[in-house]
Design a protein around this motif. Structure first.
Motif, mmCIF file in Angstrom:
data_model
loop_
_atom_site.group_PDB
_atom_site.id
_atom_site.type_symbol
_atom_site.label_atom_id
_atom_site.label_comp_id
_atom_site.label_asym_id
_atom_site.label_seq_id
_atom_site.Cartn_x
_atom_site.Cartn_y
_atom_site.Cartn_z
ATOM 1 N N PRO A 46 0.828 -1.215 0.000
ATOM 2 C CA PRO A 46 0.000 0.000 0.000
ATOM 3 C C PRO A 46 0.857 1.257 0.000
ATOM 4 C CG PRO A 46 0.066 -0.970 2.178
ATOM 5 C CD PRO A 46 0.749 -1.949 1.274
ATOM 6 N N GLN A 47 0.267 2.314 -0.557
ATOM 7 C CA GLN A 47 0.941 3.609 -0.546
ATOM 8 C C GLN A 47 0.506 4.456 0.647
ATOM 9 O OE1 GLN A 47 -0.364 4.721 -4.584
ATOM 10 N NE2 GLN A 47 1.796 4.777 -5.170
ATOM 11 N N ILE A 48 -0.816 4.463 0.927
ATOM 12 C CA ILE A 48 -1.359 5.254 2.030
ATOM 13 C C ILE A 48 -2.114 4.329 2.985
ATOM 14 C CG2 ILE A 48 -2.860 7.158 2.712
ATOM 15 C CD1 ILE A 48 -0.489 8.087 1.115
ATOM 16 N N VAL A 49 -1.718 4.353 4.246
ATOM 17 C CA VAL A 49 -2.340 3.528 5.286
ATOM 18 C C VAL A 49 -2.837 4.454 6.390
ATOM 19 C CG1 VAL A 49 -1.958 1.716 6.996
ATOM 20 C CG2 VAL A 49 -0.813 1.586 4.768
ATOM 21 N N VAL A 50 -4.073 4.249 6.836
ATOM 22 C CA VAL A 50 -4.665 5.087 7.888
ATOM 23 C C VAL A 50 -4.954 4.233 9.120
ATOM 24 C CG1 VAL A 50 -6.704 6.426 8.551
ATOM 25 C CG2 VAL A 50 -5.655 6.772 6.310
ATOM 26 N N ASP A 51 -4.494 4.712 10.269
ATOM 27 C CA ASP A 51 -4.824 4.109 11.571
ATOM 28 C C ASP A 51 -5.787 5.060 12.252
ATOM 29 O OD1 ASP A 51 -4.951 2.835 13.993
ATOM 30 O OD2 ASP A 51 -2.868 3.212 14.568
ATOM 31 N N LEU A 52 -7.072 4.761 12.165
ATOM 32 C CA LEU A 52 -8.115 5.659 12.667
ATOM 33 C C LEU A 52 -8.419 5.358 14.131
ATOM 34 C CD1 LEU A 52 -10.255 7.831 12.101
ATOM 35 C CD2 LEU A 52 -11.785 5.998 11.374
ATOM 36 N N GLY A 53 -8.346 6.403 14.985
ATOM 37 C CA GLY A 53 -8.478 6.187 16.418
ATOM 38 C C GLY A 53 -7.214 5.527 16.927
ATOM 39 N N CYS A 54 -6.080 6.092 16.555
ATOM 40 C CA CYS A 54 -4.781 5.438 16.752
ATOM 41 C C CYS A 54 -4.371 5.298 18.209
ATOM 42 C CB CYS A 54 -3.700 6.197 15.985
ATOM 43 S SG CYS A 54 -3.396 7.870 16.624
ATOM 44 N N GLY A 55 -4.965 6.102 19.117
ATOM 45 C CA GLY A 55 -4.544 6.035 20.509
ATOM 46 C C GLY A 55 -3.061 6.314 20.634
ATOM 47 N N GLY A 99 -0.621 4.867 19.346
ATOM 48 C CA GLY A 99 0.131 4.684 18.107
ATOM 49 C C GLY A 99 0.850 3.366 17.920
ATOM 50 N N ARG A 100 0.517 2.348 18.696
ATOM 51 C CA ARG A 100 1.204 1.057 18.542
ATOM 52 C C ARG A 100 0.945 0.446 17.162
ATOM 53 N NH1 ARG A 100 2.564 -2.322 22.785
ATOM 54 N NH2 ARG A 100 1.506 -4.000 21.670
ATOM 55 N N ALA A 101 -0.317 0.457 16.721
ATOM 56 C CA ALA A 101 -0.635 -0.131 15.416
ATOM 57 C C ALA A 101 -0.021 0.692 14.287
ATOM 58 C CB ALA A 101 -2.149 -0.228 15.239
ATOM 59 N N SER A 102 0.012 2.003 14.440
ATOM 60 C CA SER A 102 0.640 2.853 13.424
ATOM 61 C C SER A 102 2.097 2.460 13.233
ATOM 62 C CB SER A 102 0.552 4.326 13.830
ATOM 63 O OG SER A 102 -0.778 4.742 13.982
ATOM 64 N N ALA A 103 2.806 2.275 14.354
ATOM 65 C CA ALA A 103 4.214 1.894 14.284
ATOM 66 C C ALA A 103 4.374 0.503 13.673
ATOM 67 C CB ALA A 103 4.831 1.940 15.673
ATOM 68 N N ALA A 104 3.466 -0.414 14.029
ATOM 69 C CA ALA A 104 3.552 -1.778 13.494
ATOM 70 C C ALA A 104 3.338 -1.792 11.990
ATOM 71 C CB ALA A 104 2.520 -2.666 14.188
ATOM 72 N N ALA A 128 5.413 2.770 2.778
ATOM 73 C CA ALA A 128 4.078 3.373 2.809
ATOM 74 C C ALA A 128 4.074 4.626 3.679
ATOM 75 C CB ALA A 128 3.059 2.380 3.342
ATOM 76 N N ARG A 129 3.139 5.516 3.376
ATOM 77 C CA ARG A 129 2.899 6.671 4.245
ATOM 78 C C ARG A 129 1.786 6.280 5.212
ATOM 79 N NH1 ARG A 129 0.988 12.865 2.624
ATOM 80 N NH2 ARG A 129 1.245 13.727 4.742
ATOM 81 N N VAL A 130 2.070 6.290 6.489
ATOM 82 C CA VAL A 130 1.104 5.907 7.518
ATOM 83 C C VAL A 130 0.587 7.163 8.198
ATOM 84 C CG1 VAL A 130 0.751 4.649 9.675
ATOM 85 C CG2 VAL A 130 2.185 3.659 7.870
ATOM 86 N N LEU A 131 -0.739 7.295 8.238
ATOM 87 C CA LEU A 131 -1.394 8.434 8.884
ATOM 88 C C LEU A 131 -2.071 7.956 10.161
ATOM 89 C CD1 LEU A 131 -3.139 9.991 5.741
ATOM 90 C CD2 LEU A 131 -0.858 10.497 6.634
ATOM 91 N N GLU A 170 1.156 11.211 22.646
ATOM 92 C CA GLU A 170 1.676 9.925 23.109
ATOM 93 C C GLU A 170 2.120 9.071 21.924
ATOM 94 O OE1 GLU A 170 2.098 8.813 26.379
ATOM 95 O OE2 GLU A 170 1.737 10.961 26.710
ATOM 96 N N ALA A 171 1.372 9.135 20.823
ATOM 97 C CA ALA A 171 1.712 8.340 19.638
ATOM 98 C C ALA A 171 3.069 8.727 19.070
ATOM 99 C CB ALA A 171 0.631 8.502 18.574
ATOM 100 N N LYS A 172 3.451 9.980 19.258
ATOM 101 C CA LYS A 172 4.753 10.432 18.748
ATOM 102 C C LYS A 172 5.894 9.608 19.333
ATOM 103 C CE LYS A 172 7.564 14.612 18.197
ATOM 104 N NZ LYS A 172 7.693 16.058 18.523
ATOM 105 N N LYS A 173 5.702 9.100 20.558
ATOM 106 C CA LYS A 173 6.743 8.318 21.217
ATOM 107 C C LYS A 173 6.995 6.988 20.522
ATOM 108 C CE LYS A 173 5.439 10.342 25.685
ATOM 109 N NZ LYS A 173 4.908 10.051 27.052
ATOM 110 N N GLN A 174 5.998 6.514 19.754
ATOM 111 C CA GLN A 174 6.149 5.246 19.044
ATOM 112 C C GLN A 174 6.963 5.398 17.762
ATOM 113 O OE1 GLN A 174 5.164 2.216 19.882
ATOM 114 N NE2 GLN A 174 4.001 2.713 21.719
ATOM 115 N N GLY A 175 7.111 6.629 17.318
ATOM 116 C CA GLY A 175 7.803 6.872 16.058
ATOM 117 C C GLY A 175 9.310 6.932 16.235
ATOM 118 N N GLY A 176 9.965 7.080 15.146
ATOM 119 C CA GLY A 176 11.420 7.201 15.103
ATOM 120 C C GLY A 176 11.808 7.392 13.656
#
Length: 292
Positions: free
Chosen positions: A47-56, A58-63, A71-74, A85-91
């Protein structure tokens, strides 16, 4: 239309719970894990664009960013503190975009999303036909939709206990699996698959369950809720009523019914059912014009 849920209360509750949410969210993580396993059916699709809606947090976004590094994950959430809080899952190796948005009006272009993933978010929206129509709008033809939600048997013991102590509702009503299926079909989704799980953890007392619900942001969001604190007498009466449910292991059960829904977005022009009738949208550039 009179809305069942108070969206501002939902936002406030999850904003307050953002920092402690992850520590209390064992069930949410388990459901998320099961929903993520469904991505295996996408096989080798990229996929090119993936959306995690109601991400909380951000664990699923990172996964999903790790699963599809190109892919670009939103990560979208109604509560801004959750996005912090989700920002902490990123890197740098698994970064994703964070957007504060309402699921009922997604700030996304038509036919722009390849995968829309939503774990335990949509139970706070009562108008499922409109919600799934919005999902269809943003998904590309043939794109994948994966959603989980709480069902109507969720916290039935708590609902019954408070009903014996207070005339005001204390537990939110959630849509049934049949309502989910109907909404998906109305929106034109293809090959829908629905499933359900029942989780019944135990708690030492009613106070422990209520503390966990507050930590999760899963508080009463009904517009008809009592806007004053539950008095000691009402709480004691509910706790007494709940005692009838105590199990042989000494714990009080709390049922969580989880619904899973998966489907594929339809091709352009596929009909949407409104009021029992099929309504087809045809792009203007596909309508032939007869010239004299």
């Amino acid at each position: 239309m009179n809305e069942v849920f108070d969206t501002r209360q939902v936002r406030r509750a999850f904003s307050r719970s953002a920092q402690g949410y992850e520590a209390a969210a064992a069930l949410q993580r388990e459901v998320e894990s099961r929903l993520l396993e469904s991505l295996d059916y996408l096989e080798d699709r990229q996929p090119q664009i993936v959306v995690d809606l109601g991400c909380g947090p951000g664990r699923a976004s990172a996964a999903m960013r790790k699963r599809w590094p190109k892919a670009r994950v939103l990560a979208l959430d109604l509560a801004l503190p959750m996005l912090r809080e989700a920002k902490k899952q990123g890197g740098w190796w698994r970064s994703f975009d964070r957007v504060c948005a309402d699921a009922r009006a997604l700030p996304l272009a038509d036919a722009s999303v390849d995968v829309l993933f939503s774990n335990l978010c949509v139970q706070w929206i009562e108008d499922l036909p409109t919600l799934f129509a919005e999902f269809r709008r943003v998904l590309k033809p043939g794109a994948r939709l994966l959603v989980s939600s709480f069902g109507p048997e969720t916290l039935i013991e708590l609902r019954a206990a408070f009903a014996r102590a207070d005339s005001a509702p204390h537990v939110s009503p959630f849509a049934s699996i049949a309502q989910f299926g109907d909404a998906m079909v109305q929106a034109g989704f293809r090959d829908p698959v629905l499933d359900r799980d029942l989780f019944v953890p135990g708690y030492p007392d009613l106070a422990a369950l209520m503390r966990e619900l507050r930590a999760l942001g899963a508080t009463n969001a009904l517009r008809t809720r009592r806007h004053t604190l539950t008095g000691r007498a009402r709480f004691a009466a509910a706790a007494s009523a709940y005692e009838a449910e105590r199990r042989s292991d000494g714990l009080l059960p709390a049922t969580w019914e989880v619904l899973y829904a998966q489907a594929w977005a339809p091709p352009p022009g596929a009909p949407i059912r409104i009021g029992g009738y099929e309504v087809t949208a045809v792009p203007l550039d596909r309508i032939p014009i007869r010239r004299r």
